[in-house]
Design a protein around this motif. Structure first.
Motif, mmCIF file in Angstrom:
data_model
loop_
_atom_site.group_PDB
_atom_site.id
_atom_site.type_symbol
_atom_site.label_atom_id
_atom_site.label_comp_id
_atom_site.label_asym_id
_atom_site.label_seq_id
_atom_site.Cartn_x
_atom_site.Cartn_y
_atom_site.Cartn_z
ATOM 1 N N ARG B 30 7.354 39.010 -30.228
ATOM 2 C CA ARG B 30 7.787 37.783 -30.886
ATOM 3 C C ARG B 30 7.220 36.841 -30.832
ATOM 4 N NH1 ARG B 30 12.661 36.770 -28.490
ATOM 5 N NH2 ARG B 30 12.994 38.868 -28.413
ATOM 6 N N GLY B 31 6.680 36.187 -31.775
ATOM 7 C CA GLY B 31 5.772 34.851 -31.850
ATOM 8 C C GLY B 31 4.317 35.006 -31.311
ATOM 9 N N ALA B 32 3.878 36.276 -30.950
ATOM 10 C CA ALA B 32 2.659 36.635 -30.684
ATOM 11 C C ALA B 32 1.430 36.898 -31.800
ATOM 12 C CB ALA B 32 2.714 37.545 -29.509
ATOM 13 N N VAL B 33 0.305 37.023 -31.301
ATOM 14 C CA VAL B 33 -0.660 37.726 -32.318
ATOM 15 C C VAL B 33 -0.387 39.100 -31.685
ATOM 16 C CG1 VAL B 33 -3.068 37.926 -32.667
ATOM 17 C CG2 VAL B 33 -2.353 35.586 -32.495
ATOM 18 N N VAL B 34 -0.064 39.885 -32.765
ATOM 19 C CA VAL B 34 0.019 41.488 -32.383
ATOM 20 C C VAL B 34 -1.326 42.239 -32.964
ATOM 21 C CG1 VAL B 34 1.398 43.507 -32.616
ATOM 22 C CG2 VAL B 34 2.432 41.279 -32.555
ATOM 23 N N VAL B 35 -1.780 42.911 -32.070
ATOM 24 C CA VAL B 35 -2.886 44.053 -32.721
ATOM 25 C C VAL B 35 -2.278 45.277 -32.687
ATOM 26 C CG1 VAL B 35 -5.143 45.071 -31.808
ATOM 27 C CG2 VAL B 35 -4.485 42.541 -31.056
ATOM 28 N N VAL B 36 -2.520 45.732 -33.901
ATOM 29 C CA VAL B 36 -1.908 47.031 -34.482
ATOM 30 C C VAL B 36 -2.887 47.801 -34.734
ATOM 31 C CG1 VAL B 36 0.082 46.066 -35.387
ATOM 32 C CG2 VAL B 36 -1.639 46.654 -37.020
ATOM 33 N N ARG B 37 -2.854 49.167 -34.663
ATOM 34 C CA ARG B 37 -3.882 50.159 -34.704
ATOM 35 C C ARG B 37 -4.247 50.266 -36.195
ATOM 36 N NH1 ARG B 37 -8.360 51.745 -33.666
ATOM 37 N NH2 ARG B 37 -7.687 50.590 -31.575
ATOM 38 N N SER B 38 -3.206 50.479 -37.044
ATOM 39 C CA SER B 38 -3.337 50.970 -38.453
ATOM 40 C C SER B 38 -2.424 49.952 -39.306
ATOM 41 C CB SER B 38 -2.949 52.398 -38.550
ATOM 42 O OG SER B 38 -2.191 52.624 -39.720
ATOM 43 N N VAL B 39 -3.140 50.054 -40.674
ATOM 44 C CA VAL B 39 -1.968 49.322 -41.404
ATOM 45 C C VAL B 39 -0.485 49.654 -41.652
ATOM 46 C CG1 VAL B 39 -2.565 50.713 -43.549
ATOM 47 C CG2 VAL B 39 -2.368 48.431 -43.788
ATOM 48 N N ASP B 40 -0.417 51.005 -41.292
ATOM 49 C CA ASP B 40 1.075 51.371 -41.255
ATOM 50 C C ASP B 40 1.821 50.910 -40.238
ATOM 51 O OD1 ASP B 40 0.530 53.547 -43.505
ATOM 52 O OD2 ASP B 40 -0.289 54.601 -41.646
ATOM 53 N N ASP B 41 1.335 50.025 -39.269
ATOM 54 C CA ASP B 41 1.998 49.262 -38.094
ATOM 55 C C ASP B 41 2.231 48.029 -38.450
ATOM 56 O OD1 ASP B 41 1.751 51.889 -36.766
ATOM 57 O OD2 ASP B 41 -0.417 51.140 -35.884
ATOM 58 N N VAL B 42 1.707 47.527 -39.569
ATOM 59 C CA VAL B 42 1.807 46.192 -39.993
ATOM 60 C C VAL B 42 3.140 45.809 -40.074
ATOM 61 C CG1 VAL B 42 1.202 44.354 -41.608
ATOM 62 C CG2 VAL B 42 -0.676 46.077 -40.897
ATOM 63 N N ALA B 43 4.104 46.388 -41.108
ATOM 64 C CA ALA B 43 5.400 45.944 -41.380
ATOM 65 C C ALA B 43 6.402 45.728 -40.131
ATOM 66 C CB ALA B 43 5.780 46.739 -42.334
ATOM 67 N N GLY B 44 6.111 46.814 -39.357
ATOM 68 C CA GLY B 44 6.914 46.706 -38.055
ATOM 69 C C GLY B 44 6.546 45.569 -37.325
ATOM 70 N N ALA B 45 5.236 45.261 -37.100
ATOM 71 C CA ALA B 45 5.149 43.861 -36.444
ATOM 72 C C ALA B 45 5.534 42.865 -36.945
ATOM 73 C CB ALA B 45 3.372 43.950 -36.007
#
Lengths: 348, 246
Positions: B30-45
């Motif tokens: 929450r409120g963070a810069v989030v590093v996700v591995r894949s494009v599939d994880d973007v919506a969740g973040a």
């Protein structure tokens, strides 16, 4: 060779003043220029005087001159076919013909038939094909036995006068200087100019492409590149070939590169600018592990090598490959015609 | 103020450590810069409240589906594309080019994103998106934003071999870019009448570079990665064997 062969040159333009005379000066033990003919410009007399040769305004004088063993055809392309046929039929021992051999398929057959019938040695001025570095690149390719997956030919040429200055103190001349840019909106004219650029410029490297991809299939795209140039993509022997060439008013040094992609390697062959004599092309190989190896250049460049090839033929140490020469010429013509057709088709 | 960064990936955690005055590690998205591995994880973040997202594996987004997923994001997106470093010297060259010649050699699995990265370089060099004009059999012709010729040849290499990209922008000034080593920066050579100079090597890791850009996005800098990638994917789509001949 005990006695230098007498060379009669048809043509007295920059290609003779800045290319063939300086090249032949480097092979003086094998060749001696004995006559130069122009089309009435008066340049032949000036050039001939420097090398102690006779001169004339009529090219047939070269063919008829008994001291001429080798007829060097450096005239405008449309004249090549007739001059080759005439020289062969007149009994020239050898012919050096600048690219292209002829402007039509019939012309190619006629020129080749005349030489074959008379046993006339024939070399086409495809200096990149004769460049020792090309032989090295081919050797690398054959040794690796990796199928070729693509070829890219990339050219960018500033005015020739820059390189003329390196080999002659003649006043600078540049055929493209001051020439108005073509009207590229006229698609019929664009098709014709692109055809001419393939036959006049890309033709330097098409024999190399044919070495690797001999069976021309079809053009995938073709277009002009302002100010004067063209881009053509075609498939030959199932291999995609991308070719782009442009003549520029100035700027960076000449770029003249053939890049070969195989299943394992990328091989760059970087040719030196036209006219100069600073050794062969440079071959750089990047292999599957990412190692990059650059091979040193040979002392001989393609211009020297093509005249050496002629010496070899005249001496009887090798036979003229008439069929290969004809096939190279047809290949260029097929691509040039198909590129022009593509542009017409896209416009319609 | 330090920006919290949620980075499960070890390389990105190192990048956080290399930005000690501007970033701080956190496990709370929450409120963070989030590093996700894949494009599939973007919506969740996005749903969990990320303030900005870094997609570590840019290749996962190099498809029409991937760029659609990115377009749905409501927070700034940075897409890590190590072969296409946007702060590289070549992007600063503003010369007029007559044509761009592009060669892509890639294994089948890497072909789409390697082609998209090559299109990205051409877009950067020409200053705008490319429009496909014709293509078939591993060849394509595109038009640059001012009608420049962009000729592309793509070939397949053995599996497991790193892709090799060659982008040569040709005019009175030439820019040659060789890119493709997994972690190596592109080699950029700029040639003009005065000679050739090689652009300085960017020593910063791709992860730190991507993260630094995300921090800049949080601070208000406009990031166009998603739109740029979408344009590059569209441009590359015409290359892979689609017959579109005149």
């Amino acid at each position: 060779m005990d006695v230098p062969l007498g060379v009669g040159i048809i043509g007295a333009g920059p290609g003779v003043a800045a290319l063939h005379l300086p090249t032949l000066a480097r092979r003086a033990e094998a060749f001696r220029v004995v006559r130069i003919a122009d089309g009435g410009s008066g340049r032949a007399a000036r050039l001939a005087e420097r090398v102690g040769a006779a001169s004339s305004h009529e090219w047939r004088d070269v063919v008829a001159d008994p001291s001429v063993d080798v007829v060097a055809i450096c005239s405008p392309p449309d004249a090549h076919e007739e001059q080759v046929v005439t020289a062969a039929e007149a009994g020239a021992r050898a012919i050096f013909c600048e690219k292209p051999l002829a402007a039509s398929r019939e012309g190619i057959e006629r020129a080749i038939d005349a030489c074959r019938r008379r046993g006339t040695a024939l070399v086409i001025g495809t200096n990149h094909l004769h460049d020792p570095a090309w032989g090295r690149a081919m050797h690398h390719h054959l040794e690796r036995e990796a199928p070729v997956r693509g070829i890219t030919v990339t050219l960018a040429l500033p005015p020739n006068s820059r390189y003329h200055r390196a080999v002659t103190d003649d006043p600078p001349t540049s055929p493209s200087a001051g020439r108005p840019a073509p009207d590229w909106t006229d698609r019929e004219a664009a098709a014709a100019i692109v055809r001419q650029l393939v036959l006049g410029l890309a033709v330097h490297d098409l024999p190399l492409v044919r070495d690797l991809a001999p069976g021309f299939e079809r053009v995938v795209f073709a277009r002009e590149i302002p100010p004067i140039g063209c881009s053509v993509g075609f498939i030959a022997s199932g291999i995609p070939v991308s070719l782009a060439a442009v003549m520029l008013p100035g700027g960076a040094d000449a770029l003249w590169r053939v890049r070969i992609a195989t299943a394992t390697d990328e091989v760059d062959v970087d040719f030196p600018p036209s006219f100069v004599h600073r050794g062969s092309a440079v071959v750089t190989v990047r292999d599957a592990a990412g190692r990059v190896v650059t091979h040193p250049a040979d002392d001989d460049d393609g211009y020297i090598a093509e005249w050496r090839a002629l010496e070899t033929l005249v001496a009887g140490w090798a036979d003229t490959e008439y069929d290969e020469i004809a096939a190279d010429a047809r290949y260029a013509l097929d691509i040039a015609d198909a590129a022009a057709d593509w542009i017409r088709r896209e416009a319609s | 103020m330090k920006v919290p960064v949620c980075a499960p990936d070890a390389a990105f955690r190192i990048a956080v450590a290399e930005l000690p005055t501007s970033a701080t590690p956190t496990r709370d998205e929450r409120g963070a810069v989030v590093v996700v591995r894949s494009v599939d994880d973007v919506a969740g973040a996005v749903a969990r409240g990320a303030s900005a997202i870094v997609v570590a594996d840019g290749a996962s987004a190099a498809s029409a589906r991937g760029t659609d997923l990115l377009a749905a994001s409501t927070v700034p997106l940075v897409i890590s594309r190590p072969r296409l470093r946007r702060d590289d010297e070549a992007a600063l060259v503003t010369a007029a080019f007559s044509y761009v010649s592009i060669d892509v050699a890639a294994a089948c699995a890497e072909r789409a994103d390697a082609a998209a990265d090559a299109m990205g370089w051409a877009r950067e060099l020409l200053g705008g998106p490319l429009a496909p004009r014709a293509g078939a059999g591993g060849l394509a012709l595109l038009d640059g934003p001012r009608g420049e010729a962009v000729a592309v040849r793509i070939s397949e290499t053995a599996p497991g071999r790193a892709a090799a990209l060659r982008i040569e922008a040709v005019g009175e000034v030439r820019v040659r870019i060789d890119a493709g080593e997994a972690r190596g920066a592109a080699r950029i050579a700029i040639t003009d009448a005065a000679g050739t100079r090689i652009a300085p090597t960017p020593w910063e890791s791709p992860e730190r570079h991507a993260l630094r850009r995300a921090l800049a996005a949080v601070a208000g800098e406009r990031i166009t990665d998603a739109a740029d990638l979408a344009a590059d994917v569209r441009a590359a789509a015409g290359i892979s064997g689609t017959d579109n001949e005149a």
